[in-house]
Structures are given as structure tokens and as C-alpha cells.
Design an enzyme around this catalytic site. Structure first.
Site, PDB file in Angstrom:
ATOM      1  N   GLU A 150       1.906  -6.333   6.272  1.00 64.30           N
ATOM      2  CA  GLU A 150       1.605  -6.504   7.701  1.00 64.30           C
ATOM      3  C   GLU A 150       2.114  -5.267   8.423  1.00 64.30           C
ATOM      4  O   GLU A 150       3.292  -4.928   8.333  1.00 64.30           O
ATOM      5  CB  GLU A 150       2.245  -7.788   8.227  1.00 64.30           C
ATOM      6  CG  GLU A 150       1.674  -9.044   7.580  1.00 64.30           C
ATOM      7  CD  GLU A 150       0.154  -9.065   7.601  1.00 64.30           C
ATOM      8  OE1 GLU A 150      -0.432  -8.912   8.685  1.00 64.30           O
ATOM      9  OE2 GLU A 150      -0.464  -9.214   6.531  1.00 64.30           O
ATOM     10  N   CYS A 167       5.131  -4.979  17.209  1.00 62.04           N
ATOM     11  CA  CYS A 167       3.801  -4.663  16.676  1.00 62.04           C
ATOM     12  C   CYS A 167       2.736  -5.191  17.629  1.00 62.04           C
ATOM     13  O   CYS A 167       1.635  -4.680  17.687  1.00 62.04           O
ATOM     14  CB  CYS A 167       3.638  -5.261  15.293  1.00 62.04           C
ATOM     15  SG  CYS A 167       4.067  -6.997  15.254  1.00 62.04           S
TER      16      CYS A 167
HETATM   17  P1  NDP Z   1       8.914   1.171   8.307  1.00 68.13           P
HETATM   18  O1  NDP Z   1       7.590   1.121   7.646  1.00 68.13           O
HETATM   19  O2  NDP Z   1       9.520   2.471   8.576  1.00 68.13           O
HETATM   20  O3  NDP Z   1       9.997   0.348   7.476  1.00 68.13           O
HETATM   21  C1  NDP Z   1       9.782  -0.991   7.111  1.00 68.13           C
HETATM   22  C2  NDP Z   1      10.574  -1.296   5.870  1.00 68.13           C
HETATM   23  O4  NDP Z   1      10.049  -0.537   4.782  1.00 68.13           O
HETATM   24  C3  NDP Z   1      12.054  -0.924   5.957  1.00 68.13           C
HETATM   25  O5  NDP Z   1      12.809  -1.897   5.286  1.00 68.13           O
HETATM   26  C4  NDP Z   1      12.098   0.391   5.231  1.00 68.13           C
HETATM   27  O6  NDP Z   1      13.348   0.702   4.691  1.00 68.13           O
HETATM   28  C5  NDP Z   1      11.098   0.170   4.135  1.00 68.13           C
HETATM   29  N1  NDP Z   1      10.554   1.383   3.546  1.00 68.13           N
HETATM   30  C6  NDP Z   1      10.456   2.618   4.110  1.00 68.13           C
HETATM   31  N2  NDP Z   1       9.881   3.470   3.244  1.00 68.13           N
HETATM   32  C7  NDP Z   1       9.630   2.781   2.108  1.00 68.13           C
HETATM   33  C8  NDP Z   1       9.043   3.108   0.865  1.00 68.13           C
HETATM   34  N3  NDP Z   1       8.589   4.328   0.613  1.00 68.13           N
HETATM   35  N4  NDP Z   1       8.953   2.159  -0.086  1.00 68.13           N
HETATM   36  C9  NDP Z   1       9.398   0.907   0.148  1.00 68.13           C
HETATM   37  N5  NDP Z   1       9.959   0.530   1.328  1.00 68.13           N
HETATM   38  C10 NDP Z   1      10.065   1.451   2.300  1.00 68.13           C
HETATM   39  O7  NDP Z   1       8.734   0.292   9.633  1.00 68.13           O
HETATM   40  P2  NDP Z   1       9.811   0.006  10.764  1.00 68.13           P
HETATM   41  O8  NDP Z   1      11.006  -0.660  10.160  1.00 68.13           O
HETATM   42  O9  NDP Z   1       9.995   1.237  11.570  1.00 68.13           O
HETATM   43  O10 NDP Z   1       9.078  -1.122  11.614  1.00 68.13           O
HETATM   44  C11 NDP Z   1       8.182  -0.871  12.605  1.00 68.13           C
HETATM   45  C12 NDP Z   1       6.752  -1.054  12.124  1.00 68.13           C
HETATM   46  O11 NDP Z   1       6.564  -2.396  11.709  1.00 68.13           O
HETATM   47  C13 NDP Z   1       5.733  -0.821  13.203  1.00 68.13           C
HETATM   48  O12 NDP Z   1       4.673  -0.063  12.687  1.00 68.13           O
HETATM   49  C14 NDP Z   1       5.267  -2.217  13.575  1.00 68.13           C
HETATM   50  O13 NDP Z   1       3.980  -2.271  14.129  1.00 68.13           O
HETATM   51  C15 NDP Z   1       5.337  -2.892  12.245  1.00 68.13           C
HETATM   52  N6  NDP Z   1       5.411  -4.342  12.387  1.00 68.13           N
HETATM   53  C16 NDP Z   1       4.312  -5.095  12.067  1.00 68.13           C
HETATM   54  C17 NDP Z   1       4.314  -6.464  12.247  1.00 68.13           C
HETATM   55  C18 NDP Z   1       3.126  -7.287  11.881  1.00 68.13           C
HETATM   56  O14 NDP Z   1       3.267  -8.513  11.766  1.00 68.13           O
HETATM   57  N7  NDP Z   1       1.961  -6.705  11.681  1.00 68.13           N
HETATM   58  C19 NDP Z   1       5.479  -7.145  12.815  1.00 68.13           C
HETATM   59  C20 NDP Z   1       6.591  -6.257  13.111  1.00 68.13           C
HETATM   60  C21 NDP Z   1       6.540  -4.916  12.895  1.00 68.13           C
HETATM   61  P3  NDP Z   1      14.335   1.739   5.443  1.00 68.13           P
HETATM   62  O15 NDP Z   1      14.694   1.072   6.711  1.00 68.13           O
HETATM   63  O16 NDP Z   1      15.448   1.889   4.485  1.00 68.13           O
HETATM   64  O17 NDP Z   1      13.551   2.999   5.653  1.00 68.13           O
END
Ligand code: NDP
Length: 519
Positions: free
Chosen positions: A287, A321
Site C-alpha cells: 500500500e 497518504c
Molecule cells: P518508506 O517507503 O520510506 O518506508 C516505509 C517502510 O519501508 C519503513 O519501515 C522503511 O524502513 C522500509 N524500507 C525502506 N526501504 C526499504 C527497502 N529497500 N526494503 C525494505 N524495506 C524498506 O515510507 P515512509 O515510512 O516514509 O511512509 C510514507 C509513505 O507511506 C508515503 O508515501 C505514504 O503515502 C505511504 N502510506 C501509504 C498508505 C496507504 O494505505 N496507501 C498509508 C500510510 C502511508 P526505514 O524506516 O528503516 O527506512
């Protein structure tokens, strides 16, 4: 098991002085407890590491919320082992017993409600009401998915030919990886973890690195609720390292990810590659982001629309989001609406979220701060800056505060009208008419939320059919989906349309088995 009907957890009424006092007391208690260290939890054991993730208050980056152990590959392997061992037992629990465990967890979350919400106020800069809604949603997920599991535990209603005893039922899949974002650091963490768990799977949770302390407190709640060891394993660490390692691991059965488009696509790609020894196609639930629009028609109530826009665009600093990042207004009311929205926006008070008089707090961390300011600079070349446009004086040293910012006359194809900024930045786009407005609204790679303000039945009905988003709202703001009321998940590159808080969600974490016996 007898359960009452599902009801959403009520929000706290912060107009009530007694509730305000209680919440302030919770904030004081959480602050007095800051700086603790939280190890990994693998198979119920606390495991410390040399590496540290330091979580800070975005309103005051000198204030350390806590430190959390940083997992490496060897810990990931241990967590997998523990989760596999736990799966052998947990998957055989009666589905009702698993549901009962979620109801108990909901009760624990409810008892610790203000403490959890106060932690989010300090760790990620949520306003009181936003943090309270986050915790309420976490409770709702437990109550909803528990009931869903009880419903889905019944065999499917099938045709039974004479001489045949046939049934189809669900079984769990195995060990999954849960990767939540920081922006709903409790609700999404709890929802994306407990859905696969109530379905009988065991999981490894890799929390977002900006919000590991609230995740560690969730682990405490799981322990308090009596979950067996190894059902949920806590593995904080950098997404690009320990996250990617597990995404690619042949023994991971599914990945439940919520986060950015870029990371979601990468996970999808990595998970698609078969690894030596792998026996399944990994299921990826991803998502992702949004570029959500509110359309305002020439027949709309403009005051209502302006109120909805400001709430949707700037609540929690636009870091949802579902946040409104585009207003698409009919040219006939464009100037008047813009003025109303700008007036309301100028009245927003920006400051630490722990002071309930502030409407907007700091953005979540330094990365967010820099990224949003970069987009504001891009916006200055793409639109007419009408309000905001900078960081607050003293930022970032004195907190990652950014003014609520509005650009007018933005081209629908401009970067700030197409790319997710994920901060308090709003683009106003002028539409010739309703046809044009819908065309603009649908013209991004995303399709998460959207809203239309109009008094015309015909226009509202058209939006139902033609506004291509997973969550459409009519004459109201486009944020604040409730569990069991507005199942949540988008179209296109907003994700795989897993409707969190809906009736199709748990099936994503189960396999259906048919058994037929000749009589
Ligand atoms: P990120 O994609 O930066 O991070 C999300 C998670 O993925 C974190 O736990 C992060 O870890 C991890 N991650 C980062 N890189 C990798 C990788 N290469 N492999 C595996 N895991 C990885 O998103 P944000 O945390 O900044 O969240 C914001 C985003 O989430 C926005 O785009 C928002 O729209 C979306 N979102 C979507 C929702 C929906 O229901 N559609 C709801 C809420 C948010 P780490 O923190 O260690 O980098």
C-alpha cells in the site's frame, strides 16, 4: 463466542477539561520515561545489539525519545527461525482463540491509550487528536479483524452433491514480514501485524526507523496480552539492509508493506525473484502513496469545502497518504475558494504538537524536512506562492517546522501536481468545468483518496463512477477513514488495493483448501 457488534473506538473529547488534564498527565509520564533503550525481541527473548537507532522528538531534535537495538542479518535469521517454530503451534490454535487474543490486545491498548497517544505526540509530532485517532484505529483493527476471523473460520457455503462430503476452509500461510511506515506508527503497525497474526501466521515486524519507540511499546502490549513467544518478532533496523534481506529470503511467505511508491516497487521486484530453495510465489501486499485531490464545483458550499480542504491538507502536517495535495476548482469559484482556503490556512498555528493550541507540528524527521523544502523550491518555479513557503525561524535546530504552503495556478502536469510531497504543501489547479476537473483528478499515477464538493446529484453520481480512487468522499474531507466503515486502499500505483479494515483483508494472509470425501 458471543461478541457485541463492532463499534469504532470513540475519540477522546479534548474539549472536556478532565480529558485534557488526563492527557497532559500522560504526556508528563511519557516524558519522564524518555530515553529508555529497547532491545530486539526474538522468540520472546530480548536481544541487544551493538548498533543503535536513536529516535528523537521532531519538535526538538535534541530530545531523545528512546534508543532501539539495530538488527543485522544474523538477527533476521534468528527471527525467522523463531517465527517458524512459533508457526507450528500458533497456526493450530483455534481461530476463535486467536481472535480472543486480539480482543485482549484491544483491551490492553485501550488501557494504555493516552500513554500510547502521548508517545506519538512526542515521537512523530502528532497533534493530540491525531494521536488519539491513531490509537483508536489500532484498537479498531484488533476488534474488527478478531470478528472477521471468527466469521471466516466457518467453512464456505458450497453445493454438496449427494454422496460427497465436501468443504473449503482457510488455512494460514506461514511466516510473513511486516514493514509499516512512520506516519500511522501505531494504527498501521497494529493493523498490518495483527491481520496476518489472527489468520494464524507468525511475523517479523521491521518498524519504521523514525518511530521505533511506539513500536516497542506495542510489543510490550502484545506481551501484556499474553501472545505466545515468537508469534510477533521485533526487528528494528534499516529498511534497505535488514528489510531487503528478509524481503529476498526464500523462507518468507508474504510481505505486508505500507510506505512510499519507490520502496513498494522495489520490494515487489525483489520479492518476485525466486531464490534457491523457495517453494512459493511470495505474496506482496504493498500500500503506497497518493496525490489526492479535492474537486470543488461551482455549485459547492465554499465554506464547507474550504474547511474540508484545510483539514485534509494540513492535518498532521499533510503527512497522510490520504492528505489532500491538489485542489481542483472550477474557474467560476476558483478565486473565491482560494481566498477562503488561504485565510483559514493563515490562521493555523504552527508549533510543538504537545501544545494542543497548535494546529500543526513539526514534520517527522530531517529527511522529511529537507524533502518538503526542496519541493517548496520546485513549487516556486511552477506556481504562484500565496502563503507559507519556508521553514519556521530556528528550524531545523529548533524543530522541523515548515509553514503550511499553498501554490496557486499550478499546471496539472507540474511536478508539485504529480509527485507525492508528503508534507504541508497544497497545489491549486484551475479547471474549465467538471469534465475537465475529473480529467485532471484522474491524471496521476496514483488513485488513493479523493473528494468532490457539489450540490448536484448528477455530479456526485458521476464521481462515484468516474473518479478513479480507492476511497472517494462526497461533500467531506478526504482523510480519516474508519475501520469497518470505509475500508481503505487505493488504485493504480497507490497500491495493491488491500482494503484494510474491510471484509476482504484477512483472506490476503490465508490459503483456501478444499477437501472432498466420497461417502
Ligand atoms: P518508506 O517507503 O520510506 O518506508 C516505509 C517502510 O519501508 C519503513 O519501515 C522503511 O524502513 C522500509 N524500507 C525502506 N526501504 C526499504 C527497502 N529497500 N526494503 C525494505 N524495506 C524498506 O515510507 P515512509 O515510512 O516514509 O511512509 C510514507 C509513505 O507511506 C508515503 O508515501 C505514504 O503515502 C505511504 N502510506 C501509504 C498508505 C496507504 O494505505 N496507501 C498509508 C500510510 C502511508 P526505514 O524506516 O528503516 O527506512
Amino acid at each position: 463466542m458471543q461478541r457485541t457488534d463492532f463499534r469504532n473506538e470513540p475519540f477522546t473529547n479534548f474539549q472536556d477539561p478532565e480529558e485534557r488534564r488526563r492527557f497532559q498527565a500522560a504526556l508528563d509520564r511519557v516524558r519522564a520515561d524518555l530515553g529508555r533503550h529497547y532491545p530486539l525481541i526474538i522468540g520472546g527473548r530480548r536481544v541487544d545489539t551493538e548498533g543503535r537507532i536513536v529516535s528523537v522528538n521532531p519538535a526538538n531534535p535534541q530530545e531523545v525519545i528512546g534508543t532501539v537495538a539495530r538488527a543485522g542479518r544474523q538477527h533476521a535469521d534468528q527471527a525467522l527461525e523463531a517465527a517458524e517454530q512459533a508457526f507450528a503451534r500458533w497456526s493450530r490454535f483455534d481461530p476463535e482463540a486467536r481472535a480472543r487474543a486480539l480482543f485482549r490486545l484491544a483491551a490492553v491498548l485501550r488501557r494504555r491509550k493516552h500513554e500510547l497517544s502521548a508517545t506519538m505526540v512526542l515521537e512523530v509530532g502528532k497533534q493530540w487528536s491525531e494521536a488519539d485517532a491513531d490509537t483508536a484505529e489500532a484498537i479498531d483493527f484488533c476488534e474488527w479483524y478478531g470478528r472477521e476471523m471468527i466469521r471466516l473460520a466457518k467453512p464456505w457455503p458450497l453445493y454438496r452433491p449427494e454422496g460427497t462430503d465436501n468443504e473449503t476452509f482457510y488455512i494460514p500461510m506461514g511466516v510473513g514480514l511486516v514493514i509499516p511506515p512512520w506516519n500511522f506508527p501505531l494504527a498501521i503497525l497494529v493493523g498490518t501485524t495483527m491481520a496476518p497474526v489472527v489468520a494464524g501466521n507468525t511475523v517479523i515486524v521491521k518498524p519504521a526507523s523514525s518511530t521505533p519507540v511506539i513500536a516497542a511499546k506495542f510489543m510490550e502490549c502484545l506481551e501484556e496480552a499474553g501472545f505466545p513467544e515468537g508469534v510477533v518478532n521485533f526487528l528494528p533496523g534499516p529498511g534497505g539492509e535488514v528489510g531487503e534481506y528478509l524481503v529476498q529470503h526464500p523462507r518468507i511467505r508474504f510481505i505486508n508493506f505500507t510506505g512510499s511508491l519507490e520502496v513498494g516497487l522495489r520490494i515487489n521486484e525483489l520479492a518476485a525473484k525466486m531464490q534457491p530453495g523457495q517453494k512459493w510465489i511470495k505474496r506482496v501486499i504493498a500500500e503506497m502513496g497518493g496525490k489526492d485531490a479535492i474537486i470543488v464545483c461551482d455549485d459547492a458550499d465554499l465554506d464547507e469545502a474550504a474547511a474540508g480542504i484545510v483539514q485534509s491538507a494540513f492535518g498532521f502536517q499533510g503527512q497522510k497518504c490520504s492528505a489532500c495535495s491538489r485542489v481542483i476548482a472550477d474557474q467560476k469559484i476558483y478565486d473565491e475558494l482560494l481566498q477562503k482556503v488561504v485565510e483559514r490556512t493563515r490562521n493555523l498555528k504552527v508549533g510543538p504538537a504537545e501544545d494542543p493550541d497548535n494546529h500543526m507540528g513539526a514534520v517527522a524527521d530531517e529527511n522529511q524536512f529537507r524533502k518538503v523544502l526542496e519541493y517548496i523550491e520546485i513549487g516556486k518555479g511552477e506556481g504562484r506562492l500565496v502563503t507559507g513557503g519556508s521553514a519556521l525561524a530556528g528550524a531545523p535546530e529548533k524543530g522541523y517546522f515548515i509553514e503550511p504552503t499553498i501554490f496557486a495556478d499550478v499546471d496539472p502536469k507540474a511536478r508539485i501536481a504529480q509527485e507525492e510531497i508528503f508534507g504541508p504543501v497544497l497545489a491549486f489547479i484551475k479547471a474549465r468545468d467538471y469534465d475537465h476537473a475529473l480529467e485532471i483528478a484522474n491524471d496521476t499515477v496514483y488513485g488513493l483518496t479523493g473528494s468532490v464538493y457539489s450540490r448536484s446529484r448528477e455530479r456526485l453520481e458521476r464521481a462515484r463512477r468516474e473518479f478513479y480512487v480507492g476511497n472517494l468522499y462526497l461533500n467531506r474531507k478526504c482523510t480519516g477513514a474508519l475501520v469497518g466503515v470505509e475500508p481503505f486502499g487505493g488504485f493504480n500505483l497507490s497500491g495493491t488495493n488491500a482494503k484494510a479494515g474491510g471484509t476482504d483483508y484477512l483472506q490476503l494472509f490465508m490459503l483456501a483448501k478444499s477437501v472432498s470425501e466420497r461417502l
